[in-house]
Design a protein around this motif. Structure first.
Motif, PDB file in Angstrom:
ATOM      1  N   THR A 194       6.204 -17.930  15.274  1.00 29.00           N
ATOM      2  CA  THR A 194       7.090 -18.045  16.222  1.00 29.00           C
ATOM      3  C   THR A 194       8.349 -18.475  15.622  1.00 29.00           C
ATOM      4  N   SER A 196       8.069 -10.449  21.286  1.00 29.04           N
ATOM      5  CA  SER A 196       6.727 -10.990  21.308  1.00 29.04           C
ATOM      6  C   SER A 196       6.435 -12.338  21.070  1.00 29.04           C
ATOM      7  N   ASP A 197       7.296 -13.018  21.020  1.00 31.78           N
ATOM      8  CA  ASP A 197       7.159 -14.541  20.826  1.00 31.78           C
ATOM      9  C   ASP A 197       6.300 -15.198  21.968  1.00 31.78           C
ATOM     10  N   PRO A 198       5.206 -15.881  22.017  1.00 32.85           N
ATOM     11  CA  PRO A 198       4.770 -16.247  23.150  1.00 32.85           C
ATOM     12  C   PRO A 198       5.316 -17.552  23.414  1.00 32.85           C
ATOM     13  N   THR A 199       6.262 -18.101  22.868  1.00 30.36           N
ATOM     14  CA  THR A 199       7.211 -19.297  23.428  1.00 30.36           C
ATOM     15  C   THR A 199       7.819 -18.633  24.638  1.00 30.36           C
ATOM     16  N   ARG A 248       8.792 -21.077  28.040  1.00 33.70           N
ATOM     17  CA  ARG A 248       7.834 -21.695  28.977  1.00 33.70           C
ATOM     18  C   ARG A 248       7.612 -23.170  28.513  1.00 33.70           C
TER      19      ARG A 248
END
Length: 324
Positions: free
Chosen positions: A26, A307-310, A260
């Motif tokens: 990330t 696509s960064d899950p952050t 998030r």
């Protein structure tokens, strides 16, 4: 054409490249780290709760989830010094660097400039000169204009350690909350008159962190990143930052990322606790240095921030889509 002109400051500056990141990394894991440069500044901070006003601020940010205590200067009402001023930070080894790009970082409304001390120091560690202008309200374009003026003055002053050391051709305006709207305000006007202020001055881009409502996307002509927080109820991602800022940015490449677990006061937490810290740093390195690893998060068909899950959502506009 607009995108090419807007990114001229990136192309014209020296190129630095971060260490290549592994697949799936990330922006936070790659860029939310201290840089290699030591920091020089005359700014001194203390715990905000040493004053009554600072104690109230301290309680509020912790109620919203901040982990670290706030730091403040003695600027009124947190102390007895002037509520108006400009704090300057720069790499202590700037003479060895030759020059450094400029970030003008405007605080949020009613905030103390010392609350942004940790963030300024991190960015300086990555090779930037940072000015933090303030007047307590921090809401209109004259505040970042003051930060720019101090930097230009230091760059011209033969008695300053920054004499001819600030690369004004790589100037970025950043701001949080009201400061984010002020950063947009000044960049809505400045690019058209920059040469009249200083022949070397070029605005490379904007970093608008949870910005206030008094700015309009159609007036922006330089690359702009909007950072919002999923837990931010002061500047909700679904409100003006989309309605008439990001969604209406039609004359410049623009990105918006909703993190998030980020509240309105996360940017004044310790850098490691603000989950968009790495993305903000990557954005600055991309704009000012053309860092290829940072660029991968924003540019190209496989841009990695998407696509960064952050992030709960990440978007970019048509002009950003065209960048390569």
């Amino acid at each position: 054409m607009v995108a090419a002109i807007a990114l001229a400051g990136v192309v014209g500056g020296p190129v630095a490249t971060a260490q290549e990141s592994p697949p799936g990394a990330t922006a936070q894991s790659v860029f939310a780290t201290a840089g290699p440069h030591p920091v020089a500044t005359a700014v001194r901070t203390n715990p905000c709760q040493e004053s009554v006003f600072g104690m109230i601020q301290h309680v509020v940010v912790h109620a919203f989830g901040n982990r670290e205590d706030l730091t403040c200067t003695q600027a009124f009402p947190n102390g007895l010094e002037s509520p108006i001023g400009v704090n300057t930070y720069y790499p202590a080894d700037i003479a060895e660097l030759g020059s450094a790009p400029l970030i003008v970082l405007t605080p949020g409304i009613h905030s103390n400039p010392g609350m942004y001390d940790r963030l300024a120091r991190q960015w300086v560690g990555h090779g930037f000169v940072v000015t933090v202008p303030y007047d307590y309200f921090n809401s209109l374009a004259y505040v970042p204009a003051a930060g720019l003026a101090v930097a230009i003055g230091a760059n011209r002053d033969p008695n300053s350690p920054l004499h001819n050391r600030i690369d004004l051709g790589r100037t970025i305006f950043a701001g949080h909350s009201a400061g984010g709207q002020a950063a947009q305000q000044i960049t809505s006007v400045l690019p058209r008159v920059a040469g009249a202020i200083d022949p070397a001055l070029t605005v490379a881009g904007v970093l608008a962190i949870e910005p206030g409502p008094l700015a309009l996307g159609p007036l922006l002509t330089v690359p702009t990143l909007f950072l919002t927080g999923y837990n931010d109820w002061v500047v909700p991602d679904f409100a003006w930052v989309r309605w008439w800022q990001y969604n209406l940015t039609s004359n410049a490449p623009a990105w918006i990322a909703n993190a998030r677990g980020v509240s309105h006061f996360s940017p004044v937490d310790a850098p490691e606790h603000w989950l968009s810290n790495g993305t903000a740093t990557a954005w600055l390195l991309y704009l000012a240095f053309g860092d290829e690893t940072a660029k991968d998060f924003f540019v190209g068909p496989d841009w990695r921030l998407r696509s960064d899950p952050t992030y709960f959502t990440v978007e970019r506009n048509a002009l950003a889509d065209r960048l390569h």
